[in-house]
Design a protein around this motif. Structure first.
Motif, PDB file in Angstrom:
ATOM      1  N   TRP A  39      42.633  40.219  40.289  1.00 37.68           N
ATOM      2  CA  TRP A  39      43.563  40.220  39.148  1.00 37.68           C
ATOM      3  C   TRP A  39      44.927  40.794  39.530  1.00 37.68           C
ATOM      4  O   TRP A  39      45.955  40.292  39.057  1.00 37.68           O
ATOM      5  CB  TRP A  39      42.963  41.014  37.972  1.00 37.68           C
ATOM      6  CG  TRP A  39      41.900  40.247  37.253  1.00 37.68           C
ATOM      7  CD1 TRP A  39      40.551  40.470  37.278  1.00 37.68           C
ATOM      8  CD2 TRP A  39      42.102  39.118  36.405  1.00 37.68           C
ATOM      9  NE1 TRP A  39      39.899  39.552  36.513  1.00 37.68           N
ATOM     10  CE2 TRP A  39      40.823  38.710  35.947  1.00 37.68           C
ATOM     11  CE3 TRP A  39      43.201  38.406  35.978  1.00 37.68           C
ATOM     12  CZ2 TRP A  39      40.629  37.634  35.091  1.00 37.68           C
ATOM     13  CZ3 TRP A  39      43.006  37.332  35.110  1.00 37.68           C
ATOM     14  CH2 TRP A  39      41.744  36.952  34.691  1.00 37.68           C
ATOM     15  N   LEU A  40      44.905  41.809  40.356  1.00 41.43           N
ATOM     16  CA  LEU A  40      46.202  42.340  40.795  1.00 41.43           C
ATOM     17  C   LEU A  40      46.961  41.316  41.643  1.00 41.43           C
ATOM     18  O   LEU A  40      48.197  41.211  41.551  1.00 41.43           O
ATOM     19  CB  LEU A  40      46.007  43.633  41.601  1.00 41.43           C
ATOM     20  CG  LEU A  40      45.500  44.834  40.799  1.00 41.43           C
ATOM     21  CD1 LEU A  40      45.381  46.056  41.697  1.00 41.43           C
ATOM     22  CD2 LEU A  40      46.408  45.134  39.627  1.00 41.43           C
TER      23      LEU A  40
ATOM     24  N   LYS B  63      37.311  37.314  32.437  1.00 47.05           N
ATOM     25  CA  LYS B  63      36.898  38.522  33.157  1.00 47.05           C
ATOM     26  C   LYS B  63      35.392  38.543  33.409  1.00 47.05           C
ATOM     27  O   LYS B  63      34.935  38.934  34.494  1.00 47.05           O
ATOM     28  CB  LYS B  63      37.331  39.771  32.387  1.00 47.05           C
ATOM     29  CG  LYS B  63      36.607  39.981  31.070  1.00 47.05           C
ATOM     30  CD  LYS B  63      37.003  41.322  30.458  1.00 47.05           C
ATOM     31  CE  LYS B  63      36.183  41.588  29.201  1.00 47.05           C
ATOM     32  NZ  LYS B  63      36.494  42.908  28.623  1.00 47.05           N
TER      33      LYS B  63
ATOM     34  N   PHE C 168      37.053  42.487  42.123  1.00 44.84           N
ATOM     35  CA  PHE C 168      37.528  42.011  40.822  1.00 44.84           C
ATOM     36  C   PHE C 168      38.947  42.518  40.548  1.00 44.84           C
ATOM     37  O   PHE C 168      39.837  41.763  40.143  1.00 44.84           O
ATOM     38  CB  PHE C 168      36.549  42.515  39.756  1.00 44.84           C
ATOM     39  CG  PHE C 168      36.923  42.152  38.352  1.00 44.84           C
ATOM     40  CD1 PHE C 168      36.650  40.896  37.842  1.00 44.84           C
ATOM     41  CD2 PHE C 168      37.523  43.088  37.512  1.00 44.84           C
ATOM     42  CE1 PHE C 168      36.977  40.570  36.529  1.00 44.84           C
ATOM     43  CE2 PHE C 168      37.848  42.773  36.216  1.00 44.84           C
ATOM     44  CZ  PHE C 168      37.583  41.508  35.724  1.00 44.84           C
ATOM     45  N   GLN C 169      39.144  43.792  40.789  1.00 42.12           N
ATOM     46  CA  GLN C 169      40.487  44.357  40.566  1.00 42.12           C
ATOM     47  C   GLN C 169      41.514  43.730  41.502  1.00 42.12           C
ATOM     48  O   GLN C 169      42.638  43.407  41.101  1.00 42.12           O
ATOM     49  CB  GLN C 169      40.423  45.864  40.766  1.00 42.12           C
ATOM     50  CG  GLN C 169      41.769  46.554  40.628  1.00 42.12           C
ATOM     51  CD  GLN C 169      41.618  48.049  40.756  1.00 42.12           C
ATOM     52  OE1 GLN C 169      40.932  48.657  39.946  1.00 42.12           O
ATOM     53  NE2 GLN C 169      42.250  48.629  41.766  1.00 42.12           N
TER      54      GLN C 169
ATOM     55  N   TYR D 280      33.776  38.370  37.123  1.00 39.80           N
ATOM     56  CA  TYR D 280      33.056  39.560  37.581  1.00 39.80           C
ATOM     57  C   TYR D 280      31.647  39.196  38.025  1.00 39.80           C
ATOM     58  O   TYR D 280      31.169  39.655  39.073  1.00 39.80           O
ATOM     59  CB  TYR D 280      33.017  40.592  36.446  1.00 39.80           C
ATOM     60  CG  TYR D 280      32.286  41.850  36.815  1.00 39.80           C
ATOM     61  CD1 TYR D 280      32.843  42.788  37.673  1.00 39.80           C
ATOM     62  CD2 TYR D 280      31.008  42.088  36.294  1.00 39.80           C
ATOM     63  CE1 TYR D 280      32.156  43.934  38.006  1.00 39.80           C
ATOM     64  CE2 TYR D 280      30.320  43.237  36.622  1.00 39.80           C
ATOM     65  CZ  TYR D 280      30.906  44.156  37.483  1.00 39.80           C
ATOM     66  OH  TYR D 280      30.213  45.296  37.808  1.00 39.80           O
TER      67      TYR D 280
ATOM     68  N   ARG E 286      52.298  35.926  40.145  1.00 40.08           N
ATOM     69  CA  ARG E 286      52.463  35.048  38.983  1.00 40.08           C
ATOM     70  C   ARG E 286      53.841  34.403  38.959  1.00 40.08           C
ATOM     71  O   ARG E 286      54.021  33.344  38.361  1.00 40.08           O
ATOM     72  CB  ARG E 286      52.253  35.824  37.701  1.00 40.08           C
ATOM     73  CG  ARG E 286      53.353  36.815  37.422  1.00 40.08           C
ATOM     74  CD  ARG E 286      53.180  37.452  36.085  1.00 40.08           C
ATOM     75  NE  ARG E 286      54.230  38.377  35.776  1.00 40.08           N
ATOM     76  CZ  ARG E 286      54.356  38.939  34.595  1.00 40.08           C
ATOM     77  NH1 ARG E 286      53.506  38.668  33.636  1.00 40.08           N
ATOM     78  NH2 ARG E 286      55.337  39.770  34.378  1.00 40.08           N
TER      79      ARG E 286
ATOM     80  N   ILE F 231      48.497  39.016  39.273  1.00 39.80           N
ATOM     81  CA  ILE F 231      49.674  39.599  38.616  1.00 39.80           C
ATOM     82  C   ILE F 231      50.877  39.577  39.560  1.00 39.80           C
ATOM     83  O   ILE F 231      51.996  39.245  39.159  1.00 39.80           O
ATOM     84  CB  ILE F 231      49.337  41.042  38.164  1.00 39.80           C
ATOM     85  CG1 ILE F 231      48.333  41.012  37.025  1.00 39.80           C
ATOM     86  CG2 ILE F 231      50.608  41.779  37.756  1.00 39.80           C
ATOM     87  CD1 ILE F 231      47.757  42.376  36.684  1.00 39.80           C
ATOM     88  N   ARG F 232      50.633  39.927  40.802  1.00 38.36           N
ATOM     89  CA  ARG F 232      51.743  39.974  41.759  1.00 38.36           C
ATOM     90  C   ARG F 232      52.334  38.590  42.036  1.00 38.36           C
ATOM     91  O   ARG F 232      53.541  38.457  42.196  1.00 38.36           O
ATOM     92  CB  ARG F 232      51.264  40.598  43.078  1.00 38.36           C
ATOM     93  CG  ARG F 232      51.212  42.108  43.056  1.00 38.36           C
ATOM     94  CD  ARG F 232      51.062  42.636  44.476  1.00 38.36           C
ATOM     95  NE  ARG F 232      49.808  42.194  45.073  1.00 38.36           N
ATOM     96  CZ  ARG F 232      48.675  42.881  45.053  1.00 38.36           C
ATOM     97  NH1 ARG F 232      48.645  44.056  44.451  1.00 38.36           N
ATOM     98  NH2 ARG F 232      47.590  42.417  45.626  1.00 38.36           N
TER      99      ARG F 232
ATOM    100  N   TYR G 149      42.788  37.123  30.434  1.00 43.81           N
ATOM    101  CA  TYR G 149      41.865  38.085  31.034  1.00 43.81           C
ATOM    102  C   TYR G 149      40.559  38.139  30.241  1.00 43.81           C
ATOM    103  O   TYR G 149      39.461  38.183  30.815  1.00 43.81           O
ATOM    104  CB  TYR G 149      42.538  39.457  31.070  1.00 43.81           C
ATOM    105  CG  TYR G 149      41.677  40.540  31.677  1.00 43.81           C
ATOM    106  CD1 TYR G 149      41.449  40.588  33.045  1.00 43.81           C
ATOM    107  CD2 TYR G 149      41.080  41.507  30.867  1.00 43.81           C
ATOM    108  CE1 TYR G 149      40.662  41.566  33.596  1.00 43.81           C
ATOM    109  CE2 TYR G 149      40.296  42.494  31.404  1.00 43.81           C
ATOM    110  CZ  TYR G 149      40.091  42.528  32.772  1.00 43.81           C
ATOM    111  OH  TYR G 149      39.292  43.498  33.321  1.00 43.81           O
TER     112      TYR G 149
ATOM    113  N   PHE H 177      48.604  37.078  29.063  1.00 50.28           N
ATOM    114  CA  PHE H 177      47.722  37.576  30.135  1.00 50.28           C
ATOM    115  C   PHE H 177      46.463  38.209  29.540  1.00 50.28           C
ATOM    116  O   PHE H 177      45.363  38.036  30.083  1.00 50.28           O
ATOM    117  CB  PHE H 177      48.468  38.603  30.982  1.00 50.28           C
ATOM    118  CG  PHE H 177      47.603  39.232  32.025  1.00 50.28           C
ATOM    119  CD1 PHE H 177      47.353  38.574  33.220  1.00 50.28           C
ATOM    120  CD2 PHE H 177      47.012  40.467  31.812  1.00 50.28           C
ATOM    121  CE1 PHE H 177      46.541  39.142  34.177  1.00 50.28           C
ATOM    122  CE2 PHE H 177      46.203  41.041  32.768  1.00 50.28           C
ATOM    123  CZ  PHE H 177      45.967  40.378  33.961  1.00 50.28           C
TER     124      PHE H 177
END
Lengths: 188, 330
Positions: free
Chosen positions: A57-58, A32, A53-54, A36, A64, A61-62, A28, A24
Motif C-alpha cells: 500500500w505504501l 484490504k 501488506f503495508q 491481506y 500514485r 501511495i508513493r 482501501y 483512497f
C-alpha cells in the motif's frame, strides 16, 4: 458517475492520484481483506504478511502520481503484491523460489479458529480442511487459486498479475482445483 | 467470479468447484489489523499534499530561470537597439571606469616619462591658470564632439583651407622640419622637452588645440608609440562598443572633422613664445565674436607677428568654418 453506482476502482485511483483522499479510503476498504489474505496464504506468516501488506500500500501511495489506467486496478494492485512477494522470497531463501515455481510447498497448517463458538465442529473442520489442502498446493497454484477467489480475476488477469502466459495460469488453476477437489472430496 | 465461459468450463466444470469456492470463502476471513489500517491511512494523508504539489504544471519549476532569461534577452535587445540607433550618444558617455580628468586620459603626453613633480605642477592651479583658461581647454573637446555631427564643410571652405596650407608651410619649414602632426604632440615627453613644452603637451588633445601646440621633438618618433589621434578624440571603449553604422564607415569615424587635417598636419610649429601668445589669444577670444577674431588677426599682422596671425587664423577657421575670411587675410 451515477450516485447509486459504486465508482470503479480505476476511477477511485485516478481520483486519489488527483488528491482525493476519500477515494483512497474507499479503495482501501474494498481491497484490504483480499490483499491481506492473498499475502497471508502465500507467505503463511502473519508478521510477514502484515509487513508485505503495508509495503504494497505504501508503494501504491508513493507511485500514485504515475498511475495511468492501463488495466483493471485489481490487476495492478496484485501485480505489485506479487512482485513484492517475489522480492521477499529472494531475500528469505532461494529455495523458496523453487518452491514457488515447482515445489510442493510447506505442509504447515494454520491453526483452527476455535474462537468462533457459533461455528459447529463439523463446519470448523471443513474450513480447516480447506485451508489445510490449500496449504499443500504449490505456491504458484495456490496463488492462482487465491487470486481467483480473493480478487475475482480471470485467467488472463491472473496471467498478467503473475507475469506468466495465459496457458500457464490456466494450467496452474486447473491443477489447484483438481487437488482441492481431491482433498475435499468427503464434503463435496 | 470473473471467468469467461471457456475458463469456466475449464476451471469450474461442475458444482463441486463452486462448493470449493464457497468453503474457501467461509474459511478465509482474515483481515489486516487495525494498526495497519491507521498507519496506511496516515501515509495516504501525508502523501496527498506532496502529490498535489508534484502535479503542478511542468513549467512552474522553470519560472525563475525563464524570467531571468527573459530579462537578459530584453536587456541585450535594448542595448543593441540603442547602439544601433544612437551610437553617438553612447560614445559621448564615458565608461564607468574611464578617467574623468584630462590628465588621466589614455595616451596623454604626460603618461610614463614625465616626472611626478611635473605632473603635480601640470594641474591648472599649480600653473596659475585661471578659470577661463581651464574652460578654454575643455571647450575644444565639447566643440569637437559637436562638430562631428555637423555636415562636412563646403568646397569653398576646403579650397580656403588648401590655400592656407602652403603659406603656413612656407613660414615654418624654414626654421625646422616639422614631424607629422599626429605624432608631434605625444612625442614631446619622449624627447624630454622643457618644462614649458611639457605644459603645452598637457593641453587638451583635440584638433582645435593641437594646431598651435609646438612640436619640439627634434627626432622622429615611431608611429606606434604615441596614441593615435582617434584614440584621443573618442574614448576607446566607445569606439569598441560602437558598431560601425552602414552610413558612416569606420575610417570616417576615426578621422577628425574634414577641415581639421589641413592646418593640423601642415601647421607651422611656432616657437614656444608664439604658442604662449596663441594661448593667450585663445583665452581672450573665447567668448568673442568672429569679427573680434579677425580684428585680432589683423592686429597681429600689422605688428609683424605673422606666425601668430596664421595660427590664430587657422584656429578661427576651425571654430568658425562657415565664417567668411576677408581676402586680405587669405
Amino acid at each position: 458517475m451515477p450516485r447509486d453506482e459504486p465508482a470503479r476502482d480505476e476511477e477511485l485511483m485516478v481520483a486519489y492520484r488527483d488528491g482525493n483522499l476519500g477515494a483512497f479510503e474507499a479503495l482501501y476498504r474494498r481491497h484490504k481483506g483480499g490483499l491481506y489474505r492473498y499475502l497471508l496464504r502465500q507467505c503463511r506468516d502473519n508478521a510477514v504478511a502484515e509487513e508485505l501488506f503495508q509495503d504494497v500500500w505504501l508503494n501504491l501511495i508513493r507511485s500514485r502520481g504515475s498511475y495511468v489506467v492501463s488495466s483493471r486496478f485489481t490487476t495492478y494492485l496484485y501485480r505489485v503484491a506479487h512482485n513484492r512477494l517475489i522480492d521477499h522470497y529472494r531475500r528469505q531463501a532461494p529455495a523458496a523460489l523453487v518452491s514457488y515455481d515447482e515445489g510442493e510447498g510447506a505442509q504447515e497448517l494454520l491453526a483452527p479458529r476455535e474462537s468462533e463458538p457459533n461455528v459447529s465442529y463439523e463446519a470448523r473442520a471443513q474450513l480447516v480442511r480447506v485451508l489445510e489442502v490449500l496449504e499443500t498446493l504449490p505456491a504458484a497454484q495456490r496463488e492462482a487459486f487465491v487470486l481467483q477467489q480473493e480478487a475475482g480475476m480471470s485467467v488472463e488477469e491472473i496471467a498478467e498479475a503473475t507475469d506468466v502466459s495465459r496457458e500457464t495460469a490456466k494450467s496452474r488453476l486447473r491443477y489447484a482445483m483438481n487437488k482441492l477437489r481431491a482433498g475435499l472430496a468427503e464434503w463435496l | 467470479m470473473a471467468l469467461n465461459d471457456r475458463d469456466a468450463r475449464d476451471v469450474l466444470p461442475d458444482g463441486a468447484d463452486a462448493r470449493i469456492a464457497s468453503l474457501y470463502k467461509e474459511s478465509s476471513r482474515e483481515t489486516p489489523p487495525a494498526h495497519l489500517d491507521r498507519r496506511i491511512a496516515v501515509a495516504a494523508r501525508a502523501g496527498a499534499p506532496r502529490d498535489l504539489e508534484r502535479r503542478l504544471p511542468w513549467w512552474t519549476g522553470w519560472r525563475l530561470p525563464l524570467a531571468a532569461a527573459a530579462i537578459g534577452v530584453v536587456s541585450a535587445s535594448l542595448i543593441a537597439l540603442m547602439l544601433h540607433e544612437d551610437p553617438e550618444r553612447l560614445a559621448s558617455v564615458p565608461p564607468p571606469g574611464a578617467p574623468s580628468t584630462i590628465a588621466e586620459e589614455p595616451g596623454d603626453a604626460r603618461a610614463p616619462n614625465v616626472p611626478a613633480d611635473a605632473q603635480i605642477s601640470a594641474t591648472p592651479e599649480a600653473r596659475g591658470e585661471d578659470a577661463p583658461a581651464r574652460k578654454n581647454r575643455a571647450e575644444p573637446r565639447r566643440g569637437l564632439s559637436e562638430r562631428r555631427s555637423e555636415p562636412p564643410p563646403s568646397d569653398q571652405q576646403r579650397r580656403a583651407d588648401a590655400q592656407q596650407i602652403p603659406s603656413a608651410e612656407k613660414t615654418t619649414r624654414a626654421e625646422t622640419e616639422p614631424p607629422p602632426a599626429h605624432t608631434s604632440a605625444p612625442a614631446a615627453p619622449v624627447a624630454q622637452p622643457s618644462r614649458e613644452v611639457q605644459e603645452q603637451a598637457l593641453e587638451p588633445r583635440s584638433t582645435v588645440a593641437a594646431a598651435p601646440i609646438p612640436a619640439p621633438a627634434p627626432e622622429p618618433v615611431p608611429a606606434a608609440k604615441p596614441a593615435p589621434r582617434e584614440m584621443r578624440t573618442a574614448p576607446p571603449s566607445a569606439n569598441m562598443a560602437r558598431p560601425a553604422p552602414p552610413t558612416k564607415p569606420s575610417a570616417k569615424m576615426a578621422r577628425p572633422p574634414s577641415p581639421a587635417p589641413a592646418p593640423e598636419t601642415s601647421a607651422p610649429p611656432p616657437d614656444s613664445q608664439a604658442a604662449v601668445d596663441i594661448s593667450r589669444h585663445l583665452a581672450e577670444l573665447e567668448k568673442a565674436a568672429p569679427a573680434a577674431w579677425l580684428e585680432r588677426v589683423h592686429l597681429l599682422r600689422r605688428e609683424g607677428r605673422s606666425r601668430e596671425a596664421v595660427s590664430l587664423l587657422a584656429e578661427f577657421r576651425k571654430r568658425y568654418p562657415f565664417e567668411a575670411v576677408p581676402p586680405d587675410l587669405q
